[in-house]
Structures are given as structure tokens and as C-alpha cells.
Design an enzyme around this catalytic site. Sequence first.
Site, PDB file in Angstrom:
ATOM      1  CG  HIS A  76      -5.850  -2.106  -0.379  1.00 62.85           C
ATOM      2  ND1 HIS A  76      -5.164  -1.527  -1.300  1.00 62.85           N
ATOM      3  CD2 HIS A  76      -5.416  -1.514   0.782  1.00 62.85           C
ATOM      4  CE1 HIS A  76      -4.148  -0.847  -0.941  1.00 62.85           C
ATOM      5  NE2 HIS A  76      -4.383  -0.702   0.407  1.00 62.85           N
ATOM      6  CG  ASP A  91      -6.655  -2.817  -4.109  1.00 61.00           C
ATOM      7  OD1 ASP A  91      -7.446  -1.731  -3.406  1.00 61.00           O
ATOM      8  OD2 ASP A  91      -5.509  -2.872  -3.806  1.00 61.00           O
ATOM      9  CB  SER A 111      -0.800  -0.129   1.305  1.00 61.89           C
ATOM     10  OG  SER A 111      -2.077   0.745   1.018  1.00 61.89           O
TER      11      SER A 111
END
Length: 403
Positions: free
Chosen positions: A367, A334, A237
Site C-alpha cells: 500500500h 498490500d 486508496s
Amino acid sequence: MNQRRAAGSTGVAYIRWLLRARPADYMLALSVAGGSLPVVGKHLKPLGGVTAIGVWGARHASDFLSATAKDLLTPGINEVRRRDRASTQEVSVAALRGIVSPDDLAVEWPAPERTPPVCGALRHRRYVHRRRVLYGDDPAQLLDVWRRKDMPTKPAPVLIFVPGGAWVHGSRAIQGYAVLSRLAAQGWVCLSIDYRVAPHHRWPRHILDVKTAIAWARANVDKFGGDRNFIAVAGCSAGGHLSALAGLTANDPQYQAELPEGSDTSVDAVVGIYGRYDWEDRSTPERARFVDFLERVVVQRTIDRHPEVFRDASPIQRVTRNAPPFLVIHGSRDCVIPVEQARSFVERLRAVSRSQVGYLELPGAGHGFDLLDGARTGPTAHAIALFLNQVHRSRAQFAKEVI
């Protein structure tokens, strides 16, 4: 006269901020301004972090809810998910083919696990060798050293892991454990770092801390059995963004003015896991919301008045022919950082860089899959280890040929 102009510019900027500020902006400003106050400062400081996370969450809530609703309304979604998870090894092998040797790809891969990886955190942490090692002058610049007890006699390759957290949370706790433990078991020395974050530390403090950690490793990791001549960096991330930017800005004076002269911040390989690689593009509603978040919380400057700050912080704009080898990993579903970020970045890398570029797109993954999805996390960590071991072997072989 110059002082009057400076004061006037400051006043205009302050008025402009007041006119566009929202309630969350006032809370962030209160936390930052009050954080250094005696007695009450320590109580006001957490307010900034909570508010920053709230601002980030508000910008992604609609995308998350929309994706969830779409899943619930999709016929046979459970079968689709099962099939996507079952394909993890297959797509990983395909992504590494031509980079990793066929013999290495043919070894047994980890079996999928049913329990979320976060539940096995303690099991992974058996490889933590030393906790809370300072890598800089600030008390917040801490790292954990991961390694086997029975280290090989020759210096071991090194991985620095940079955690995610939307640039407002930079803690090494929980994140990256599957990769760290797998590499440590194979004889690597791994460094899992903390770094300072917004709103109390605005950009570029984040990347300055990462650079400091790299320079520290180049100078000191041999004390823990590591090879100072081979340092890889990985992150997820926001950590994926920071790792990519660090890899593409080796020894850039812009990001290491605080380091001693001669410090080496180059890295030998990069792994970006569901990272954000473009801080400029506002062509979609999602990207426009992200840039607004950067302006208000992370950078605390506007892109219209300081475009160079956002451009310089975008890994996609920093790609050169001399980029180190990259492995980019992203989930196709995601909804926090859409997969198009990874696809565009990989396209740019492959068009410009002379080094190997691997791209692993996981069907159906979202994610933070490495924290919640046991079916994907083990095989993905194995793929990362295969890639990094191959880069290390290639580098060692090249060194022998040069000698």
C-alpha cells in the site's frame, strides 16, 4: 403522536449507542460536537481526525505486523523483492497489451529510481499553475491546477486526482505527484483536489465533494486550457474508491442533489490505484474490521440498520454496461487493502462493462508504493499516462467519425 415516536426512536438509538460505544467513540463524538463551539471549537476539532486515524491504524496494525514478520522470516526475501521490482515494466506492458498500441508500448520507459518518490515532490510541483482554486461554496473545497506553461492551442484533456487517507484525511499534498507531473508534461490539465472527511463530515460528504469537483471541471476547466468534453478521474486508496464510485454513478441524483440542475458529473475514464471497492463484504476478519471502522467513523451508521448506504457506496455493486474505461492498479502484497478487492472488482467490470478494462497487479508491491518505492512509481505513472492517452485518442477518433 409522530413527534413522540420520533423522540422515542431517537432516545432508543442514543441508548443503543451508549451501550456499544468505546472510548474512541466518545472522543470522536466530543470532537464533532465541540468543533462548532466558539473559542474552544478549533482546538477540539483536530481531536476527531487524530482519533479517527488511530481507530483506522488499530484495525490494520495486526495485518501490517504479521506481513512484516513473515517477510523477515522468508529466506532470500531481498532477492525476491529485487526481482519483483525489476518486473514492473514487464507486467505493465502485459496489462496494457490489447488496450494501448504496440508502438506506444515500445517507447522508452522511465528508469527505476532509488530514492522514494516523496523526496522528489518539489521537482514534480514545477507544473503547478494555480494553487487553492475554489471548486465549491465551502472553503475546504480546494484544488490545484497542474499544466505546462506552453499549453497547446487546442483544449487539453483533463485529469482530476482524488487523494487517499482512509476517508478521514483528504489533502492533495504529496499524493499523485508522479502521475500529475507526467501528464502535465504531456500537455494535460490536471486538477488535484481536497475534499471534506470524517468524522466531522460523515459519508456521503466525500463523494458529494468529488462530484462537485467534476461538475466544476465540466463547467470551468476551459479557463485553464482544459477540454470540458474529456474529464478523467484517478485516485489512490480511499481516493481510488471515490474515483471508481464517481465513474460508476454518472449524474446519479442521489449524489448531486446540492448541485445546480443540469450539472454533468460523468467522467470519460477512471484509474483506481490500490482502492477499496466493496463496503459490504464481512466474510473475512480483515473485511469485518473495515466495515466496523466505516460504521464507527466514516458512515456513522450500522450496516445492519442501513444496508443500502453501504451497498450504494460499493463500486463493485454499481457496475453497469455503460461504465467508462477503467485501469485498476494494485500491489500483490498490500496488507491494508488486500489485492482480492481489486481482483474481484476487475472480474465484475469485465463481466458487465462494454468498455475496456485494464488490470495491473504489481508483484510484491504494498500500500502506498507510489510514495515510497521509486523503482515502481515512474513506470506505473507511465502506464497510467499510456492508458489515458489511448482512451483520449479513441474518444477523439470516435467523435471525428460521428461528425
